[in-house]
Design a protein around this motif. Structure first.
Motif, short mmCIF file in Angstrom:
data_model
loop_
_atom_site.label_atom_id
_atom_site.label_comp_id
_atom_site.label_asym_id
_atom_site.label_seq_id
_atom_site.Cartn_x
_atom_site.Cartn_y
_atom_site.Cartn_z
N SER A 1 -1.64 -12.69 6.07
CA SER A 1 -2.71 -11.96 6.73
C SER A 1 -2.15 -10.70 7.38
CB SER A 1 -3.35 -12.84 7.81
OG SER A 1 -2.46 -13.01 8.89
N PRO A 2 -3.00 -9.71 7.62
CA PRO A 2 -2.51 -8.49 8.27
C PRO A 2 -1.96 -8.78 9.67
CG PRO A 2 -4.89 -8.36 7.93
CD PRO A 2 -4.41 -9.59 7.24
N GLY A 3 -2.58 -9.71 10.39
CA GLY A 3 -2.09 -10.07 11.71
C GLY A 3 -0.69 -10.64 11.68
N THR A 4 -0.42 -11.48 10.69
CA THR A 4 0.92 -12.07 10.56
C THR A 4 1.96 -11.00 10.28
OG1 THR A 4 -0.02 -14.14 9.74
CG2 THR A 4 2.31 -13.72 9.24
N VAL A 5 1.63 -10.06 9.40
CA VAL A 5 2.58 -9.01 9.05
C VAL A 5 2.83 -8.10 10.26
CG1 VAL A 5 3.04 -7.06 7.51
CG2 VAL A 5 1.93 -9.10 6.62
N VAL A 6 1.78 -7.79 11.01
CA VAL A 6 1.93 -6.95 12.20
C VAL A 6 2.78 -7.68 13.25
CG1 VAL A 6 0.70 -5.93 14.16
CG2 VAL A 6 -0.14 -5.58 11.82
N ILE A 7 2.57 -8.97 13.43
CA ILE A 7 3.37 -9.72 14.40
C ILE A 7 4.82 -9.81 13.96
CG2 ILE A 7 3.72 -12.04 15.37
CD1 ILE A 7 0.63 -12.27 15.46
N VAL A 8 5.07 -10.02 12.68
CA VAL A 8 6.44 -10.04 12.17
C VAL A 8 7.10 -8.68 12.41
CG1 VAL A 8 7.82 -10.07 10.04
CG2 VAL A 8 6.15 -11.87 10.46
N ALA A 9 6.39 -7.60 12.11
CA ALA A 9 6.95 -6.26 12.31
C ALA A 9 7.20 -5.99 13.79
CB ALA A 9 6.00 -5.21 11.74
N LEU A 10 6.26 -6.36 14.65
CA LEU A 10 6.42 -6.12 16.09
C LEU A 10 7.59 -6.92 16.67
CD1 LEU A 10 5.49 -4.85 18.75
CD2 LEU A 10 3.86 -6.75 18.97
N LEU B 1 9.94 -12.64 -2.93
CA LEU B 1 9.07 -12.78 -4.10
C LEU B 1 7.82 -13.59 -3.77
CD1 LEU B 1 11.76 -13.32 -6.87
CD2 LEU B 1 10.46 -11.23 -6.35
N ARG B 2 7.95 -14.55 -2.87
CA ARG B 2 6.80 -15.35 -2.45
C ARG B 2 5.83 -14.54 -1.61
NH1 ARG B 2 8.48 -19.70 1.22
NH2 ARG B 2 10.26 -19.48 -0.12
N TYR B 3 6.35 -13.66 -0.77
CA TYR B 3 5.53 -12.82 0.13
C TYR B 3 5.85 -11.35 -0.14
CZ TYR B 3 5.27 -17.27 2.61
OH TYR B 3 5.09 -18.59 2.94
N PRO B 4 5.21 -10.74 -1.14
CA PRO B 4 5.55 -9.37 -1.51
C PRO B 4 5.35 -8.34 -0.39
CG PRO B 4 3.88 -10.28 -2.99
CD PRO B 4 4.19 -11.32 -1.99
N THR B 5 4.49 -8.64 0.58
CA THR B 5 4.31 -7.71 1.70
C THR B 5 5.62 -7.53 2.45
OG1 THR B 5 2.03 -8.49 1.90
CG2 THR B 5 2.91 -7.21 3.73
N LEU B 6 6.40 -8.59 2.54
CA LEU B 6 7.69 -8.49 3.22
C LEU B 6 8.64 -7.59 2.45
CD1 LEU B 6 8.20 -12.22 4.27
CD2 LEU B 6 7.31 -10.32 5.64
N LEU B 7 8.50 -7.58 1.14
CA LEU B 7 9.33 -6.69 0.31
C LEU B 7 9.03 -5.23 0.64
CD1 LEU B 7 11.44 -6.64 -1.92
CD2 LEU B 7 9.58 -6.68 -3.59
N VAL B 8 7.76 -4.93 0.89
CA VAL B 8 7.38 -3.58 1.30
C VAL B 8 7.92 -3.29 2.70
CG1 VAL B 8 5.41 -2.06 1.81
CG2 VAL B 8 5.29 -3.64 -0.12
N LEU B 9 7.97 -4.30 3.55
CA LEU B 9 8.39 -4.14 4.94
C LEU B 9 9.90 -3.94 5.09
CD1 LEU B 9 6.97 -4.19 7.71
CD2 LEU B 9 7.40 -6.65 7.78
N VAL B 10 10.69 -4.44 4.15
CA VAL B 10 12.15 -4.40 4.26
C VAL B 10 12.71 -2.98 4.42
CG1 VAL B 10 14.33 -4.84 3.04
CG2 VAL B 10 12.62 -6.62 3.20
N ALA C 1 -1.22 -2.83 4.16
CA ALA C 1 -2.19 -2.00 3.44
C ALA C 1 -1.65 -1.55 2.08
CB ALA C 1 -2.57 -0.79 4.29
N VAL C 2 -0.39 -1.17 2.03
CA VAL C 2 0.21 -0.76 0.76
C VAL C 2 0.20 -1.92 -0.22
CG1 VAL C 2 2.42 -0.13 -0.34
CG2 VAL C 2 1.62 1.12 1.68
N GLN C 3 0.61 -3.10 0.23
CA GLN C 3 0.64 -4.25 -0.67
C GLN C 3 -0.77 -4.65 -1.09
OE1 GLN C 3 3.16 -5.60 -2.22
NE2 GLN C 3 1.74 -6.95 -3.27
N ALA C 4 -1.73 -4.57 -0.18
CA ALA C 4 -3.12 -4.89 -0.53
C ALA C 4 -3.64 -3.93 -1.58
CB ALA C 4 -3.99 -4.86 0.72
N ALA C 5 -3.24 -2.66 -1.49
CA ALA C 5 -3.72 -1.66 -2.43
C ALA C 5 -3.11 -1.82 -3.82
CB ALA C 5 -3.42 -0.25 -1.90
#
Length: 174
Positions: free
Chosen positions: A107-116, A27-36, A96-100
């Motif tokens: 940041s996008p870099g943080t999300v990409v590093i977490v995913a990688l 809930l704090r980082y909704p981008t992670l919710l998209v990533l799950v 990108a989905v969460q930003a839209a």
């Protein structure tokens, strides 16, 4: 197969319970919710692709389960290479989905590093789980097509949740 399916169902329930414990972080980082869901799906896909390749090699008599087996090493390397190429795209897409749809906290870099980081770790774990499961099917004289892919897919799904949140704890929340 029924006992195996019962155990796999229990494992999947455990995955849901683990996911519930990280509700605050999601809930704090909704981008992670998209990533799950994407990470969980990709983890299962990595494992099932490798399991399919190893099962085929097994049926053809080309798999020896030795440390010097080039076919096994090549498939393992291809699994890691697939993770390295796909997971940064997954991270960028999730951001990108969460930003839209509603803004991002990371940041996008943080999300990409977490995913990688999650993807590479999952690839290594998928290799281990798939190799062990394929070898166990071989030793117990089971058809790997019936046993390996369901086991690997379910275990990798659960590992996907655990690894993603482990990486988040280290890189984002830590």
């Amino acid at each position: 197969m029924f006992p195996v399916l019962v155990v796999l169902t229990a494992i999947e329930l455990g995955s849901g319970l683990v996911l519930d414990t990280f509700e605050g972080t999601l809930l704090r980082y909704p981008t992670l919710l998209v990533l799950v869901p994407v990470t969980i799906g990709m983890a299962g896909n990595l494992g099932s692709i490798l399991a399919s390749r190893l099962s085929t090699a097994f049926h053809l008599g080309l798999l020896s389960f030795e440390a010097t087996d080039d076919r096994l090493a090549g498939n393992a390397a291809a699994t890691v290479a697939l993770a390295v190429t796909v997971f940064p795209l997954v991270g960028g897409g999730a951001w990108a989905v969460q930003a839209a749809v509603g803004g991002t906290q990371l940041s996008p870099g943080t999300v990409v590093i977490v995913a990688l980081a999650s993807g590479v770790t999952l690839a290594v774990l998928a290799i281990v789980v798939t190799t062990i499961t394929t070898y166990a099917a071989y030793r117990f004289e089971l058809d790997p097509d019936d046993v390996v892919i369901p086991v690997v897919t379910n275990v990798c799904d659960v590992l996907g949740v655990l690894v993603l949140f482990g990486v988040v704890q280290v890189l984002v929340s830590g």
